[in-house]
Enzyme design. Sequence first.
Site, short mmCIF file in Angstrom:
data_model
loop_
_atom_site.label_atom_id
_atom_site.label_comp_id
_atom_site.label_asym_id
_atom_site.label_seq_id
_atom_site.Cartn_x
_atom_site.Cartn_y
_atom_site.Cartn_z
N LYS A 25 -14.39 18.40 7.62
CA LYS A 25 -15.42 17.99 8.81
C LYS A 25 -15.55 19.39 9.33
CE LYS A 25 -13.61 13.32 9.45
NZ LYS A 25 -12.28 13.15 9.01
N GLU A 75 -5.81 -3.48 -1.67
CA GLU A 75 -6.10 -4.69 -0.93
C GLU A 75 -7.19 -5.30 -1.77
OE1 GLU A 75 -5.80 -1.45 0.03
OE2 GLU A 75 -5.20 -1.62 2.27
N TRP A 87 -20.19 16.93 7.22
CA TRP A 87 -18.95 16.45 6.24
C TRP A 87 -19.16 17.09 4.98
CZ3 TRP A 87 -19.18 10.38 6.81
CH2 TRP A 87 -18.60 10.03 7.94
N THR A 103 0.81 -1.22 -0.04
CA THR A 103 0.01 -0.01 -0.02
C THR A 103 0.78 1.09 0.15
OG1 THR A 103 0.11 0.03 2.37
CG2 THR A 103 -1.77 -1.18 1.49
P1 ADP Z 1 -3.21 4.95 -2.88
O1 ADP Z 1 -3.29 4.87 -1.27
O2 ADP Z 1 -1.73 4.97 -3.50
O3 ADP Z 1 -4.12 5.97 -3.73
P2 ADP Z 1 -4.73 2.63 -3.92
O4 ADP Z 1 -4.49 2.69 -5.12
O5 ADP Z 1 -4.79 1.29 -3.16
O6 ADP Z 1 -3.19 3.46 -3.34
O7 ADP Z 1 -5.71 3.60 -3.76
C1 ADP Z 1 -6.99 3.25 -3.33
C2 ADP Z 1 -8.03 4.34 -2.95
O8 ADP Z 1 -7.95 5.04 -4.18
C3 ADP Z 1 -9.43 3.99 -2.65
O9 ADP Z 1 -9.75 3.86 -1.40
C4 ADP Z 1 -9.98 5.29 -3.02
O10 ADP Z 1 -10.06 6.42 -2.20
C5 ADP Z 1 -9.44 5.86 -4.30
N1 ADP Z 1 -9.99 5.57 -5.53
C6 ADP Z 1 -9.73 4.48 -6.28
N2 ADP Z 1 -10.51 4.50 -7.29
C7 ADP Z 1 -11.19 5.67 -7.21
C8 ADP Z 1 -12.22 6.27 -7.99
N3 ADP Z 1 -12.76 5.52 -9.29
N4 ADP Z 1 -13.07 7.43 -7.45
C9 ADP Z 1 -12.56 8.00 -6.49
N5 ADP Z 1 -11.52 7.45 -5.66
C10 ADP Z 1 -11.05 6.03 -6.19
#
Ligand code: ADP
Length: 580
Positions: free
Chosen positions: A478, A369, A483, A222
């Site tokens: 917040k 994940e 929110w 991550t």
């Molecule tokens: P990082 O923490 O580097 O961004 P990830 O690729 O695992 O790593 O990121 C996942 C997160 O990216 C999700 O929990 C969400 O917050 C955001 N995310 C992924 N796809 C979308 C999307 N289509 N629209 C908005 N947010 C998204």
Amino acid sequence: MDYQLSIPAVLRRTETLFGHKTVVSRRPDRTIVRHTYRDILERVKRLGTALRQLGVRPGDRVATLAWASHQHLEAYYAIPSIGAVLHTLNLRLHHDDLTYIVNDAGDRVLIVDESLLELWDRVRPHVNVEHVIVTSRTSIVGPSVGPSVGPIVGPIVGPSFSSGASAVPGASAVSGASDASAVPGAAGNPLIDYEQLLAASDPAGFVEWEGDEHQAAAMCYTSGTTGRPKGVLYSHRAIVLHSLAQGLRDSLALAEDDTVLPIVPMFHVNAWGLPFTCAMFGSNQVFAGPFMDAKSVLELLASERVTLTGGVPTVWLGVLQELEKNPGAYDLGRLRAIVVGGSAAPPALIRAFKERYGIDFVHAWGMTEMSPLGTLGILPASLRNAPIEEQIRYRSKQGTPLPFVEIRARAEHGIVPWDGQTMGELEVRGPWVASQYYNVPGADERFTGDGWFKTGDIVTIEQSGCIELADRSKDLVKSGGEWISSVALETALMGHPAVAEAAVIAVPHPKWDERPLAVVVLKAEQVATPEELLAFLAPNFAKWWLPDAIEFAFEIPRTSVGKFKKSALREQFRDRYQTS
Ligand code: ADP
């Protein structure tokens, strides 16, 4: 039958049915190299055999530090095919983070691009990687590499560096990008030239791994925006089911007549799983090498007649600007869909591609994940003839879950109704959702007692099951106990004709705790005042949602995978808005 869903099973299919389909790769010198899957799979067998001879055993982690290329694809296929674990390292990370990650994963072997050896040099002294295999930019990469085809390598380092080289057929030391890289790896072994290794390896000696589908095939870390990065393992079964789901018609509908160019880097959650899915369905693949700028991307999309591509929104914002600068320069006639995910795609972007170029965006939501795909915004039948406004509104949401991905959202008082209004934290479960982090003992707070994973994303869920992401919980504003969605504000701002990019963050406020601040990058030669931008937002938002201030910037910092780096913006503006 108790049939094992494994990467080798996928590749057997590719070999028998799709050997003639192609893999195209742009090399660091910008030349294009073409292989068939037949060529690639022969090289995969050579690599698999060679890795076994280097001592790699099932369960061992083999890391890659590499751009998008056919060699990287070969590693994607060869490593799980011998039961080892493909660990793609993020080449944009700081060397301290890489050191932590390599040690945490316990990587035994590394495959690295020659151009990244300088970065590796900073990691190498602090880790225990036994063998380092270098894909050299000067190697001959022919469609069929036999022992007679000798690669051209840089100056060969003398015998003093070759202790242990005899254990590896064909291994010889190569010089790297810097002087320091010509020294042996941490275990005292010389650097190994990738092409020489393959040339000296016998594909007939390849023994396919036959293990349990629940064993790990790959792993990623991550981003570690909160605390240290954590490892996530992907089982063979998870990857295979994820690929099967990606191929479905109400999903990405990947098929034999597709040509796929992943703009998402190969270290970002297995390039969103696309290399495995393409192998399953026989789609051609195109790899961009280190060239991810808008012009290079557009050239490849046009010249390779790509049908489906995918990347984070910032990539497509850049591509749109290039298209607008040079209208008519790129023929995108074959491109049927752009998959966009990783962060929210602004409606204005989706609209521009649809109206001006006839290209549909498919909004994908997922995370490290989750292998990574969770939901997809495929337009339902009921909206296909709806006014464009309504279609864009739907496509701007994150869509409905893939088969076997279950969703629910939880607020303080329990699970929220699917009313499209009530916000809650999204929880998921399914066959390609992680059940724990790697090497983290004990229960992690992200996993619920009843078997769900807490995503950290705040969403609303409609009755139809379509989710709309309001924010990551750490990015929510917040204000006075209520929110405010930073995503809603910034994606709306990016609809203003003068705005190239916008990010909304929370800044401290004496009365309301937090208030929204918008950081805006204007398009070249465009002007706009804060008042104009606020007036642009006003009709669509409650008054108390509107940003307290708008700051103009030349650029918005990016994370290692190209998303807006809001933590850096918060840091930058915290002091200016600090009130005591
Ligand atoms: P990082 O923490 O580097 O961004 P990830 O690729 O695992 O790593 O990121 C996942 C997160 O990216 C999700 O929990 C969400 O917050 C955001 N995310 C992924 N796809 C979308 C999307 N289509 N629209 C908005 N947010 C998204």
